[in-house]
Design an enzyme around this catalytic site. Structure first.
Site, PDB file in Angstrom:
ATOM      1  N   LYS A 142      -5.510   5.328  19.209  1.00 34.57           N
ATOM      2  CA  LYS A 142      -5.400   6.234  18.059  1.00 34.57           C
ATOM      3  C   LYS A 142      -6.735   6.923  17.791  1.00 34.57           C
ATOM      4  O   LYS A 142      -6.792   8.107  17.468  1.00 34.57           O
ATOM      5  CB  LYS A 142      -4.939   5.473  16.799  1.00 34.57           C
ATOM      6  CG  LYS A 142      -4.901   6.319  15.521  1.00 34.57           C
ATOM      7  CD  LYS A 142      -4.015   7.525  15.691  1.00 34.57           C
ATOM      8  CE  LYS A 142      -3.752   8.387  14.473  1.00 34.57           C
ATOM      9  NZ  LYS A 142      -4.745   8.683  13.500  1.00 34.57           N
TER      10      LYS A 142
ATOM     11  N   SER B 269       0.231   8.300  13.818  1.00 38.29           N
ATOM     12  CA  SER B 269      -0.182   9.695  13.690  1.00 38.29           C
ATOM     13  C   SER B 269       0.974  10.581  13.290  1.00 38.29           C
ATOM     14  O   SER B 269       2.121  10.326  13.623  1.00 38.29           O
ATOM     15  CB  SER B 269      -0.768  10.207  15.006  1.00 38.29           C
ATOM     16  OG  SER B 269      -1.107  11.581  14.854  1.00 38.29           O
ATOM     17  N   GLY B 270       0.606  11.636  12.579  1.00 35.26           N
ATOM     18  CA  GLY B 270       1.615  12.625  12.203  1.00 35.26           C
ATOM     19  C   GLY B 270       1.535  13.017  10.739  1.00 35.26           C
ATOM     20  O   GLY B 270       2.333  13.814  10.260  1.00 35.26           O
TER      21      GLY B 270
ATOM     22  N   HIS C 196      -7.096   9.599  20.261  1.00 34.55           N
ATOM     23  CA  HIS C 196      -6.181  10.668  19.823  1.00 34.55           C
ATOM     24  C   HIS C 196      -6.896  11.559  18.811  1.00 34.55           C
ATOM     25  O   HIS C 196      -6.859  12.783  18.903  1.00 34.55           O
ATOM     26  CB  HIS C 196      -4.917  10.055  19.200  1.00 34.55           C
ATOM     27  CG  HIS C 196      -4.116  11.021  18.366  1.00 34.55           C
ATOM     28  ND1 HIS C 196      -4.490  11.406  17.103  1.00 34.55           N
ATOM     29  CD2 HIS C 196      -2.978  11.716  18.640  1.00 34.55           C
ATOM     30  CE1 HIS C 196      -3.622  12.287  16.624  1.00 34.55           C
ATOM     31  NE2 HIS C 196      -2.684  12.483  17.546  1.00 34.55           N
ATOM     32  N   ASN C 197      -7.549  10.942  17.843  1.00 34.13           N
ATOM     33  CA  ASN C 197      -8.228  11.736  16.816  1.00 34.13           C
ATOM     34  C   ASN C 197      -9.414  12.501  17.387  1.00 34.13           C
ATOM     35  O   ASN C 197      -9.689  13.624  16.976  1.00 34.13           O
ATOM     36  CB  ASN C 197      -8.663  10.842  15.660  1.00 34.13           C
ATOM     37  CG  ASN C 197      -7.502  10.497  14.737  1.00 34.13           C
ATOM     38  OD1 ASN C 197      -6.353  10.505  15.155  1.00 34.13           O
ATOM     39  ND2 ASN C 197      -7.792  10.203  13.487  1.00 34.13           N
TER      40      ASN C 197
ATOM     41  N   VAL D 200      -3.247   0.450   3.765  1.00 32.52           N
ATOM     42  CA  VAL D 200      -4.331   0.684   2.807  1.00 32.52           C
ATOM     43  C   VAL D 200      -5.511   1.302   3.554  1.00 32.52           C
ATOM     44  O   VAL D 200      -5.468   1.442   4.781  1.00 32.52           O
ATOM     45  CB  VAL D 200      -4.752  -0.619   2.084  1.00 32.52           C
ATOM     46  CG1 VAL D 200      -3.563  -1.206   1.331  1.00 32.52           C
ATOM     47  CG2 VAL D 200      -5.317  -1.638   3.066  1.00 32.52           C
TER      48      VAL D 200
ATOM     49  N   MET E 172       1.076   7.779   2.678  1.00 35.89           N
ATOM     50  CA  MET E 172       1.458   7.354   4.020  1.00 35.89           C
ATOM     51  C   MET E 172       2.373   6.121   3.959  1.00 35.89           C
ATOM     52  O   MET E 172       3.397   6.061   4.635  1.00 35.89           O
ATOM     53  CB  MET E 172       0.230   7.048   4.883  1.00 35.89           C
ATOM     54  CG  MET E 172      -0.548   8.268   5.338  1.00 35.89           C
ATOM     55  SD  MET E 172       0.389   9.344   6.446  1.00 35.89           S
ATOM     56  CE  MET E 172       0.406   8.405   7.969  1.00 35.89           C
TER      57      MET E 172
ATOM     58  N   ASN F  45      -6.087   3.736   9.844  1.00 37.27           N
ATOM     59  CA  ASN F  45      -6.992   4.201  10.900  1.00 37.27           C
ATOM     60  C   ASN F  45      -8.156   3.222  11.026  1.00 37.27           C
ATOM     61  O   ASN F  45      -9.309   3.566  10.777  1.00 37.27           O
ATOM     62  CB  ASN F  45      -7.537   5.590  10.579  1.00 37.27           C
ATOM     63  CG  ASN F  45      -6.677   6.682  11.199  1.00 37.27           C
ATOM     64  OD1 ASN F  45      -6.039   6.487  12.247  1.00 37.27           O
ATOM     65  ND2 ASN F  45      -6.666   7.840  10.565  1.00 37.27           N
TER      66      ASN F  45
ATOM     67  N   ALA G 245      -8.790   1.987   5.567  1.00 35.24           N
ATOM     68  CA  ALA G 245      -9.455   1.212   6.612  1.00 35.24           C
ATOM     69  C   ALA G 245     -10.742   0.611   6.066  1.00 35.24           C
ATOM     70  O   ALA G 245     -11.323   1.122   5.109  1.00 35.24           O
ATOM     71  CB  ALA G 245      -9.751   2.112   7.801  1.00 35.24           C
TER      72      ALA G 245
ATOM     73  N   GLU H 255      -8.018  15.363  18.907  1.00 33.83           N
ATOM     74  CA  GLU H 255      -7.605  16.244  17.796  1.00 33.83           C
ATOM     75  C   GLU H 255      -8.800  17.100  17.333  1.00 33.83           C
ATOM     76  O   GLU H 255      -8.679  18.317  17.151  1.00 33.83           O
ATOM     77  CB  GLU H 255      -7.076  15.358  16.656  1.00 33.83           C
ATOM     78  CG  GLU H 255      -6.819  16.015  15.322  1.00 33.83           C
ATOM     79  CD  GLU H 255      -6.413  14.962  14.260  1.00 33.83           C
ATOM     80  OE1 GLU H 255      -5.499  14.156  14.523  1.00 33.83           O
ATOM     81  OE2 GLU H 255      -7.009  14.949  13.167  1.00 33.83           O
ATOM     82  N   TYR H 256      -9.950  16.468  17.173  1.00 34.61           N
ATOM     83  CA  TYR H 256     -11.159  17.214  16.775  1.00 34.61           C
ATOM     84  C   TYR H 256     -11.475  18.290  17.821  1.00 34.61           C
ATOM     85  O   TYR H 256     -11.814  19.426  17.478  1.00 34.61           O
ATOM     86  CB  TYR H 256     -12.365  16.276  16.702  1.00 34.61           C
ATOM     87  CG  TYR H 256     -12.564  15.509  15.412  1.00 34.61           C
ATOM     88  CD1 TYR H 256     -11.526  14.788  14.833  1.00 34.61           C
ATOM     89  CD2 TYR H 256     -13.818  15.469  14.804  1.00 34.61           C
ATOM     90  CE1 TYR H 256     -11.737  14.050  13.675  1.00 34.61           C
ATOM     91  CE2 TYR H 256     -14.040  14.738  13.646  1.00 34.61           C
ATOM     92  CZ  TYR H 256     -13.000  14.032  13.080  1.00 34.61           C
ATOM     93  OH  TYR H 256     -13.219  13.300  11.939  1.00 34.61           O
TER      94      TYR H 256
ATOM     95  N   GLY I 292       0.872  -1.184   0.000  1.00 33.44           N
ATOM     96  CA  GLY I 292       0.000   0.000   0.000  1.00 33.44           C
ATOM     97  C   GLY I 292       0.897   1.218   0.000  1.00 33.44           C
ATOM     98  O   GLY I 292       1.311   1.674   1.059  1.00 33.44           O
ATOM     99  N   LEU I 293       1.210   1.703  -1.204  1.00 41.09           N
ATOM    100  CA  LEU I 293       2.241   2.743  -1.294  1.00 41.09           C
ATOM    101  C   LEU I 293       1.667   4.103  -1.680  1.00 41.09           C
ATOM    102  O   LEU I 293       2.289   4.875  -2.413  1.00 41.09           O
ATOM    103  CB  LEU I 293       3.348   2.311  -2.256  1.00 41.09           C
ATOM    104  CG  LEU I 293       4.088   1.028  -1.816  1.00 41.09           C
ATOM    105  CD1 LEU I 293       5.070   0.574  -2.891  1.00 41.09           C
ATOM    106  CD2 LEU I 293       4.803   1.240  -0.482  1.00 41.09           C
TER     107      LEU I 293
HETATM  108  C1  6PG Z   1      -3.136  11.806  12.354  1.00 38.35           C
HETATM  109  C2  6PG Z   1      -4.428  12.278  11.786  1.00 38.35           C
HETATM  110  C3  6PG Z   1      -4.837  11.455  10.609  1.00 38.35           C
HETATM  111  C4  6PG Z   1      -5.908  12.054   9.743  1.00 38.35           C
HETATM  112  C5  6PG Z   1      -7.179  12.367  10.494  1.00 38.35           C
HETATM  113  C6  6PG Z   1      -8.018  13.351   9.753  1.00 38.35           C
HETATM  114  O1  6PG Z   1      -3.151  11.436  13.502  1.00 38.35           O
HETATM  115  O2  6PG Z   1      -2.131  11.843  11.638  1.00 38.35           O
HETATM  116  O3  6PG Z   1      -5.396  12.173  12.755  1.00 38.35           O
HETATM  117  O4  6PG Z   1      -5.136  10.181  11.068  1.00 38.35           O
HETATM  118  O5  6PG Z   1      -5.412  13.195   9.146  1.00 38.35           O
HETATM  119  O6  6PG Z   1      -7.873  11.176  10.666  1.00 38.35           O
HETATM  120  O7  6PG Z   1      -9.293  13.167  10.172  1.00 38.35           O
HETATM  121  P1  6PG Z   1     -10.555  13.836   9.528  1.00 38.35           P
HETATM  122  O8  6PG Z   1     -10.427  13.708   8.044  1.00 38.35           O
HETATM  123  O9  6PG Z   1     -11.662  13.043  10.095  1.00 38.35           O
HETATM  124  O10 6PG Z   1     -10.516  15.261   9.972  1.00 38.35           O
END
Ligand code: 6PG
Length: 477
Positions: free
Chosen positions: A183, A128-129, A186-187, A74, A13, A102, A76, A190-191, A9-10
């Site tokens: 993870k 993540s990153g 984490h997201n 690849v 990422m 993810n 999810a 992030e939101y 899966g290239l």
């Molecule tokens: C990360 C990000 C990554 C992705 C988000 C975006 O940790 O590197 O979280 O996984 O950019 O899932 O999420 P949305 O498209 O739902 O905003």
């Protein structure tokens, strides 16, 4: 037979992760559904390290040393299952499949269970990153069988981000789906972070009257203090960017409809199942969905409301300081809620997740990396059974110091009609937690009234029901 790791899966990422392994001295076997991508990678970046391009699944598997370590990057969902089905029959007991996408942790649990029967170690690893992180050092959250971490751990530690104290941003999070669960949270955080920053921006714009460029400068200043974080840093970059075509601030030419791929929504769905109040994350998800209802928003534009009044220069600057307090306090609350969800998930699925270690590996590489995660790590390291981050003295004191400004900012927001669901949810959570009595007592009375659902008393053991339709005497439930 010589690659220590393989990546299939290239897309961006996977490609960057493969390059990261190669740059760190590992021989990397490459595979992609369409071989053109594989060859393009080698052509462009072949000089960075030892790549072995393969065209078929068989060739790919044959290129890996045993036990094989095969990373799948690849999409999810179904694509992940399809790739597993393609490769699993070619593998042997002891081989490892690492899913770096993810994935939903429930899918990871299922895949781990299925592959375990075949003796294959399945490691669901949150990464993540973004593209940058994948290439130069992501934060990695691997789950799966702990044995697999023995050989995989050192490799992941090598390619991962390093925190300021030099420790790698990766740890074995826990069995089966633990890594993808963490993870996911984490997201969710992030939101919430992004929503809170958005509210701060809107207040600085509408109430304080600052321009995007001025707000960028404010964020830059904040980024030198306790809010120091990747998201604040990039916010300043986005806000100071001027659109080349129109000469307008970039933020003013972008459609104000936020999209989402689902991980934030999952965080809230799972929190509902676990009974964990992640109100800040939920508001962030709802704010994104509200923004996308363009017809509804169009139809609602004429609704009455106050318009923001401009502040004087010195008032604006004082207000900005208050917004910093509100943002920081709300941020502490969203992390509190997120860590609560991790601990509830850990208890539910017997993962035994070390919350301090989670904070530690979020200090670098990931999207929510922030200076204050080092203090969250310290809080949990000092006391693993901390009931909540708010029970940590330092955080409690910081919130105590911030709360007057936090409340004042919300008063202004409400009076001037600026929506701040994230700030408000965070404060409501804080006030509810510290309340002596909650109206939940009344809720219980209502439930008992209309449904004989019974209630418990403060002064006696047992459950009770009041004969509401009769003489209102109390019977034991
Ligand atoms: C990360 C990000 C990554 C992705 C988000 C975006 O940790 O590197 O979280 O996984 O950019 O899932 O999420 P949305 O498209 O739902 O905003």
């Amino acid at each position: 037979n010589s690659a220590q790791i393989g990546v299939t899966g290239l897309a961006v990422m996977g490609r960057n992760l493969a390059r990261n392994f190669a740059r760190n001295g590992y021989a990397v076997a490459l595979h992609n559904r369409t071989a053109a991508r594989t060859h393009a990678l080698v052509e462009e970046f072949g000089s960075e390290g030892d790549f072995i391009a393969t065209e078929t699944a068989k060739e790919f598997v044959a290129a890996l040393e045993r036990p094989r370590r095969l990373v799948i990057m690849v999409k999810a969902g179904e694509p992940t299952d399809a790739v597993i089905q393609e490769f699993a029959p070619l593998l042997e007991p002891g081989d490892m499949i690492i899913d770096g996408g993810n994935a939903h942790f429930a899918d990871t649990r299922r895949r781990e269970r299925e592959l375990r029967e075949q003796g294959i170690h399945f490691v669901g690893a949150g990464i993540s990153g973004g593209e940058e992180g994948a290439l130069n050092g992501p934060s990695i959250m691997p789950g799966g069988p702990v044995e697999s971490y023995e050989s995989l751990g050192p490799m992941l530690e090598k390619i991962s981000a390093k925190a300021e104290d030099g420790s790698p941003c990766v740890t074995h999070v826990g069995p089966d789906g633990a890594g993808h669960f963490v993870k996911m949270v984490h997201n969710g955080i992030e939101y919430a972070d992004m929503q809170l920053i958005g509210e701060a921006y809107q207040l600085l714009r509408d109430v304080a009257g600052y321009s995007p460029a001025q707000i960028a400068d404010i964020f830059r200043t904040w980024n030198t203090g306790r809010l120091d974080s990747y998201l604040i840093e990039i916010t300043a970059e986005v806000l100071s960017h001027v659109d080349a075509a129109t000469g307008k601030p970039f933020v003013d030419v972008v459609q104000d409809q936020a999209e989402q791929k689902g991980t934030g929504r999952w965080t809230v769905q799972i929190a509902l199942d676990l009974g964990v109040p992640v109100s800040g994350i939920a508001e962030a998800v709802f704010a994104r969905s509200l923004s996308g209802h363009s017809a509804l928003r169009e139809a609602s534009r004429g609704l009455a409301g106050p318009s923001a009044t401009a502040l004087s220069e010195s008032e604006a600057s004082a207000f900005a300081d208050q917004v910093e307090q509100a943002l920081y306090a709300s941020k502490i609350v969203s992390y509190t809620q997120g860590f609560h969800e991790v601990s509830a998930g850990s208890a539910e699925y017997d993962w035994n997740i070390d919350l301090g270690a989670v904070a530690s590996i979020w200090r670098g590489g990931c999207i929510i990396r922030a200076a204050f995660l080092d203090r969250i790590r310290a809080a949990y390291d000092a006391r693993a059974d901390l009931p909540s981050l708010l029970s940590d003295d330092t955080f409690a004191q910081e919130i105590a110091a911030a709360q007057d400004d936090w409340r004042a900012v919300l008063v202004s927001a409400v009076q001037q009609g600026v929506p701040t669901p994230g700030f408000a949810a965070a404060l409501a959570y804080y006030d509810a937690l510290r309340a002596e009595r909650l109206p939940a007592a009344l809720t219980q009375g209502q439930r008992d009234f209309f449904g004989a659902h019974t209630y418990r008393r403060t002064d006696r053991e047992g459950s009770f029901h009041t004969l509401w339709g009769g003489d209102r005497s109390e019977v034991s439930g």
